[in-house]
Design an enzyme around this catalytic site. Structure first.
Site, mmCIF file in Angstrom:
data_model
loop_
_atom_site.group_PDB
_atom_site.id
_atom_site.type_symbol
_atom_site.label_atom_id
_atom_site.label_comp_id
_atom_site.label_asym_id
_atom_site.label_seq_id
_atom_site.Cartn_x
_atom_site.Cartn_y
_atom_site.Cartn_z
ATOM 1 N N SER A 247 0.637 -1.145 0.019
ATOM 2 C CA SER A 247 -0.099 0.069 -0.014
ATOM 3 C C SER A 247 1.009 1.341 -0.080
ATOM 4 O O SER A 247 1.641 1.274 -1.089
ATOM 5 C CB SER A 247 -1.055 -0.120 1.410
ATOM 6 O OG SER A 247 -1.991 1.102 0.985
ATOM 7 N N ASP A 305 11.606 -6.981 -10.409
ATOM 8 C CA ASP A 305 10.345 -6.056 -9.891
ATOM 9 C C ASP A 305 9.260 -6.917 -9.833
ATOM 10 O O ASP A 305 8.868 -7.539 -11.141
ATOM 11 C CB ASP A 305 10.270 -4.792 -10.232
ATOM 12 C CG ASP A 305 9.062 -3.905 -9.710
ATOM 13 O OD1 ASP A 305 8.501 -4.512 -8.414
ATOM 14 O OD2 ASP A 305 8.440 -3.086 -10.371
ATOM 15 N N HIS A 334 -7.994 -4.766 -2.053
ATOM 16 C CA HIS A 334 -6.644 -3.955 -1.621
ATOM 17 C C HIS A 334 -6.080 -4.488 -0.270
ATOM 18 O O HIS A 334 -4.843 -4.453 -0.002
ATOM 19 C CB HIS A 334 -7.007 -2.418 -1.442
ATOM 20 C CG HIS A 334 -5.841 -1.584 -1.004
ATOM 21 N ND1 HIS A 334 -4.874 -1.307 -1.955
ATOM 22 C CD2 HIS A 334 -5.347 -0.936 -0.030
ATOM 23 C CE1 HIS A 334 -4.035 -0.655 -1.601
ATOM 24 N NE2 HIS A 334 -4.119 -0.386 0.107
#
Length: 362
Positions: A247, A305, A334
């Site tokens: 986040s 990544d 989320h």
């Protein structure tokens, strides 16, 4: 003293004074630019927040005729005014307003005790339903508590290092904006066990037992200090460090990884493209006052990544040349990505790829 000597002294003195004046003016100008940027950020953030939170028909003009509104509309406007007052007036500082919008430090969920020469012990909250009751943190992995991590912004951070005996890789975990070290501790033990790697997690400035206050600038400085702690105190080489951001922690992760190409890898868990895109995901451009502009930095990441889930992850994945196959989990949102088995499977594959790269490089 001759006139020539006086002229030379005067020239030297005026040069020194001019240089000092130049740097003072430059410093003042930079402060003015920063203040203006923060003001614009807060103004745009509030405009987006207002337009997305409240119906368009309830605007500033209608607030002037509040006595003519229905009871429900009156309560909504009172709530709006209260939120607006709390955001802007307490205190009326640009940095404070931005911090209130972006950071939500929870009540401290842990304590650290030390009796005499005994090693420091971590006591964590047993249940969210019983916030006052704490139990001793006793994982099956060796762990170290660090309570004196100093940042360049003069904050003192608290960190937890879970040391896995069978791995040379270490994850630096930057958590979300509504949790602290105590809330993350059990999950981190499970993650370290499943991935067979060490994990270092820390609390941001103003979170848990860390001093200072949360802000965008402090967020970047906190991760830099955590990285220095892991590499210098625990002797982990940069190539064996995996930066993991969740986040809002992805903002610090992207910023640091873009400036340090020698780290082992990067994991972006439910990443944020930028502050304004949280309010308006369809925003196509990045404004100069947009906070946490990860989308403008991610292309500079040279390390492998891994992007995990959420809508902003698509934009970041497309702009990062070193990004691996991204993970999109159907049905996840989320806050619950880690509950799905695909999450740990993909992370395990990514960690194995980093191990193989390190072996090839010797």
């Amino acid at each position: 003293m001759s006139r020539g000597v006086l002229v030379v002294v005067a020239i030297i003195w005026s040069h020194i004074f001019g240089v000092r004046l130049y740097w003072r003016l430059k410093s003042s100008f930079s402060m003015i630019i920063d203040s203006f940027r923060n003001f614009c950020t807060n103004l745009i953030l509030f405009a987006f927040w207002w337009s997305t939170t409240y119906p368009r028909q309830i605007g500033f003009v209608q607030l002037m005729t509040i006595t003519e509104m229905a009871t429900e509309e009156r309560e909504s406007c009172c709530m709006c005014c209260g939120i607006l007052c709390r955001l802007i007036c307490c205190p009326p500082c640009p940095h404070a307003i931005t911090a209130k919008l972006a950071f939500q430090p929870p009540p401290q969920s842990y304590n650290i005790y030390q009796e005499g020469s005994v090693t420091q012990q971590l006591w964590i909250q047993e249940s969210y339903m019983q916030p006052g009751k704490k139990v001793l943190f006793d994982p099956h992995l060796p762990y170290h508590l660090v309570t004196d991590i100093r940042t360049r912004r003069r904050s003192t951070l608290v960190g937890l290092y879970l040391e896995h005996p069978n791995s040379s890789l270490t994850i630096i975990f930057s958590h979300g904006n509504a949790v602290d070290l105590g809330m993350m501790s059990i999950f981190l033990v499970q993650l370290a066990t499943q991935l067979e790697c060490s994990i270092f997690c820390y609390d941001y400035s103003g979170y848990g037992m860390s001093s200072g206050s949360p802000s965008e600038t402090n967020l970047y400085a906190d991760l830099a200090a955590a990285f220095e702690c892991v590499t210098q105190r625990f002797g982990v080489t940069p190539g064996h460090v995996i930066l993991y951001g969740q986040s809002i922690g992805t903002a610090a992760t992207v910023d640091f990884a873009a400036k340090n190409p020698n780290i082992g890898g990067v994991v972006l868990h439910a990443p944020l493209a930028s502050g304004l895109r949280v309010l308006r995901p369809t925003l196509q451009r990045t404004y100069c006052c947009d906070p946490f502009p990860s989308i403008e930095k991610v292309h500079q990441i040279a390390s492998p990544d891994q992007v995990i889930h959420f809508s902003h992850g698509h934009a970041l994945h497309e702009r990062c040349p070193s990004s691996q196959n991204p993970l999109w989990i159907e049905g996840a949102d989320h806050n619950d990505v880690e509950m799905f088995p695909e999450y740990i499977d993909r992370l395990g594959e990514f960690m194995e790829d980093i191990r193989n790269i390190n072996l090839e490089q010797g």
